[in-house]
Design a protein around this motif. Sequence first.
Motif, short mmCIF file in Angstrom:
data_model
loop_
_atom_site.label_atom_id
_atom_site.label_comp_id
_atom_site.label_asym_id
_atom_site.label_seq_id
_atom_site.Cartn_x
_atom_site.Cartn_y
_atom_site.Cartn_z
N PHE A 1 16.75 81.97 94.58
CA PHE A 1 17.86 81.88 95.52
C PHE A 1 17.38 81.48 96.91
N LEU B 1 24.03 72.38 98.04
CA LEU B 1 24.49 71.53 96.94
C LEU B 1 23.59 71.78 95.73
N ALA B 2 24.17 72.34 94.67
CA ALA B 2 23.41 72.56 93.42
C ALA B 2 23.97 71.59 92.37
N GLY C 1 27.04 70.68 92.23
CA GLY C 1 28.11 69.92 92.88
C GLY C 1 29.51 70.37 92.48
P1 5GP Z 1 27.24 74.24 92.87
O1 5GP Z 1 28.74 74.40 92.78
O2 5GP Z 1 26.85 72.97 93.62
O3 5GP Z 1 26.56 74.36 91.57
O4 5GP Z 1 26.70 75.48 93.70
C1 5GP Z 1 26.79 75.51 95.09
C2 5GP Z 1 27.48 76.76 95.55
O5 5GP Z 1 26.83 77.92 95.06
C3 5GP Z 1 27.46 76.83 97.06
O6 5GP Z 1 28.78 77.15 97.53
C4 5GP Z 1 26.46 77.92 97.40
O7 5GP Z 1 26.95 78.80 98.38
C5 5GP Z 1 26.21 78.67 96.11
N1 5GP Z 1 24.77 78.74 95.77
C6 5GP Z 1 24.21 78.47 94.57
N2 5GP Z 1 22.88 78.67 94.60
C7 5GP Z 1 22.58 79.06 95.85
C8 5GP Z 1 21.34 79.40 96.52
O8 5GP Z 1 20.22 79.36 95.97
N3 5GP Z 1 21.43 79.74 97.81
C9 5GP Z 1 22.61 79.77 98.47
N4 5GP Z 1 22.61 80.12 99.76
N5 5GP Z 1 23.79 79.47 97.88
C10 5GP Z 1 23.78 79.11 96.58
#
Ligand code: 5GP
Length: 170
Positions: free
Chosen positions: A20, A121-122, A124
């Motif tokens: 994280f 952005l993970a 998306g």
């Molecule tokens: P996605 O929808 O792109 O897969 O995940 C992004 C969302 O998950 C963001 O809104 C973010 O806040 C949260 N998120 C996922 N992994 C992490 C992380 O390692 N660190 C933080 N700060 N947020 C994460």
Amino acid sequence: MDLKNKIRVIPDFPEPGIRFKDITTLLQDGESFKYAIDKMAEFARNQNAEIVAGPEARGFVLAAPLAYAMGLGFVPIRKAGKLPGDTVSVSYELEYGKDMLEIHRDAIKPGQRVIIADDLLATGGTIKSTVRLVEELGGVVAGITFMIELSYLPGREKLNGYEVFSLVQY
Ligand code: 5GP
């Protein structure tokens, strides 16, 4: 400025195997926080942004100061059932199950140029849902900005055709 150095990586949170990216350590450093918002504002100005939107909760922490820095309005995008007025919603797939995001129906005017900001952005999924809400109201997504981009995941591909800016990459 070395922003990456200010981000704390916590192993096995929220579950085993996940590393994280904790931005609270960056946020608590005033100089780094200001630098990050200033850089995002530079990007947003180049996209001729007219309003800034961000998804709860960590998106608020960046989108609101970004809007303030630019003298623009801020639009919150929230989990289901939190916004009091008439809303538009979109549901999206999570790793396990589903979630729903909402925006006030009158938050964005047709043709308005919107900057979207979030912390990370993970895959998306979250930001794509935010984009859909903005576009459903007739807004134009002028740009999308993140503190962190996990470039080993296909998040950016999902945002093909949009201007995407991130401050730190892993
Ligand atoms: P996605 O929808 O792109 O897969 O995940 C992004 C969302 O998950 C963001 O809104 C973010 O806040 C949260 N998120 C996922 N992994 C992490 C992380 O390692 N660190 C933080 N700060 N947020 C994460």
